[in-house]
Scaffold this active site. Sequence first.
Site, PDB file in Angstrom:
ATOM      1  N   CYS A 130       0.818  -1.223   0.000  1.00 30.31           N
ATOM      2  CA  CYS A 130       0.000   0.000   0.000  1.00 30.31           C
ATOM      3  C   CYS A 130       0.851   1.273   0.000  1.00 30.31           C
ATOM      4  O   CYS A 130       0.418   2.301  -0.547  1.00 30.31           O
ATOM      5  CB  CYS A 130      -0.957   0.005   1.182  1.00 30.31           C
ATOM      6  SG  CYS A 130      -0.215  -0.396   2.756  1.00 30.31           S
ATOM      7  N   GLY A 161      -2.341   0.197   8.458  1.00 33.91           N
ATOM      8  CA  GLY A 161      -1.368  -0.587   7.692  1.00 33.91           C
ATOM      9  C   GLY A 161      -0.874  -1.770   8.498  1.00 33.91           C
ATOM     10  O   GLY A 161      -0.436  -2.783   7.944  1.00 33.91           O
ATOM     11  N   HIS A 259      -2.636   6.441   3.902  1.00 36.22           N
ATOM     12  CA  HIS A 259      -1.196   6.704   3.858  1.00 36.22           C
ATOM     13  C   HIS A 259      -0.938   7.989   3.051  1.00 36.22           C
ATOM     14  O   HIS A 259      -1.636   8.253   2.060  1.00 36.22           O
ATOM     15  CB  HIS A 259      -0.457   5.576   3.151  1.00 36.22           C
ATOM     16  CG  HIS A 259      -0.311   4.320   3.965  1.00 36.22           C
ATOM     17  ND1 HIS A 259      -0.748   4.174   5.256  1.00 36.22           N
ATOM     18  CD2 HIS A 259       0.264   3.118   3.641  1.00 36.22           C
ATOM     19  CE1 HIS A 259      -0.455   2.968   5.694  1.00 36.22           C
ATOM     20  NE2 HIS A 259       0.153   2.296   4.738  1.00 36.22           N
ATOM     21  N   ASN A 332      -5.222   3.498   2.329  1.00 36.11           N
ATOM     22  CA  ASN A 332      -4.378   2.307   2.224  1.00 36.11           C
ATOM     23  C   ASN A 332      -5.165   1.003   2.228  1.00 36.11           C
ATOM     24  O   ASN A 332      -4.659  -0.034   1.811  1.00 36.11           O
ATOM     25  CB  ASN A 332      -3.336   2.275   3.352  1.00 36.11           C
ATOM     26  CG  ASN A 332      -3.933   2.452   4.732  1.00 36.11           C
ATOM     27  OD1 ASN A 332      -4.570   3.471   5.000  1.00 36.11           O
ATOM     28  ND2 ASN A 332      -3.741   1.483   5.609  1.00 36.11           N
TER      29      ASN A 332
HETATM   30  C1  2RA Z   1       1.993  -0.900   6.452  1.00 38.20           C
HETATM   31  N1  2RA Z   1       2.368  -1.026   4.096  1.00 38.20           N
HETATM   32  O1  2RA Z   1       1.529   0.229   6.316  1.00 38.20           O
HETATM   33  C2  2RA Z   1       2.129  -1.797   5.285  1.00 38.20           C
HETATM   34  C3  2RA Z   1       0.925  -2.684   5.171  1.00 38.20           C
HETATM   35  N2  2RA Z   1       1.017  -3.555   4.051  1.00 38.20           N
HETATM   36  O2  2RA Z   1       2.341  -1.359   7.528  1.00 38.20           O
END
Ligand code: 2RA
Length: 352
Positions: A130, A161, A259, A332
Amino acid sequence: MAPVLALVGATGAVGTVMVDIMNSRPHWPWGEVRLIASPRSAGKKITVRGQELTVRALAPEVFDGVDIAMFDVPDAVSAEWAPIAAARGAVAVDNSGAFRMDPDVPLVVPEVNADKVDDRPRGIISNPNCTTLSMMAALGALHPTFGLRELVVASYQAASGAGQDGIDRLQAEAAAVAGKGVGDRAGDVREAIAAAGLPADSPFPAPLAFNVVPWAGSAKEDGWASEELKVRNESRKILGIPDLKVSATCVRVPVVTTHSLAVHATFAEPVTVAQAHELFEAAPTLVLRDDPANGVFPTPADVVGADPTYVGRVRQALDFPNTLDFFVCGDNLRKGAALNTYEIAEVLAARA
Ligand code: 2RA
């Protein structure tokens, strides 16, 4: 005949968002839909487009007759079961990290490299992480015209995430510190969290409430975090630039979902803010919010729950030729996970 779609991990955090996306898509190309999960969740009822479906337990025979199987499960489950689905005739579209850097598995963001879905010798297509995904639509809009050469990014990653545990921990920490007058003495945030009885064991290596944590993922060689290497390696693969220079610093912030990334992108050709605006505005999956004098720029609180990637704060770097700085926000759990996986499945359905 309309293709048969399976969703593996239908009851998990991303699987639940996926069902929401399936229920809201304007176009519905699918015939039968099968919802699949661990034996523990088998038997649950979930409504997809007005039809109540019973979740089936993961087993080889559930893939018989399936054309496209989307996987929203942990790496180890995908590593075992995506090849089984492929051997039974399905194309597996996998949202885990199990196959992303496998040279025989394409890593696809439909608005950037949809053509790669046909190049899948293992019958598996991967969905990017993501963090990488959140900036791909914007970079994909610029690269064909200006030729991306170098990328320096800092991420601002949401608690979700790290899954439902991450969300729960941030909410609990926030409740522990809010209104307590803490935050003006080193250690007082940690003390308030401990005083509220939260376990020392957390998905994050430092308090997240009232804080930022310069770490996401697991430890890799030479001080790098796994998230930072994913940004580098996946960006190169998706954009088809094997020698792209990339440096990333991944940071966890006290945001529940969405994100953000601050992107410093250097191109082969000169590029102006007006040219970037024009390309961002023309891209169907981007929303430009760039009028900072009037407080217009993307923030996670305004973007969460939305499908597009939001972009703003576009500037020509003062001291770096052919370079833009800009800021992106993407949900995300949607574009960063479920939505992109579903969009890959839609590309496949259109080719069926
Ligand atoms: C996180 N990108 O944000 C990772 C999750 N797949 O921790």
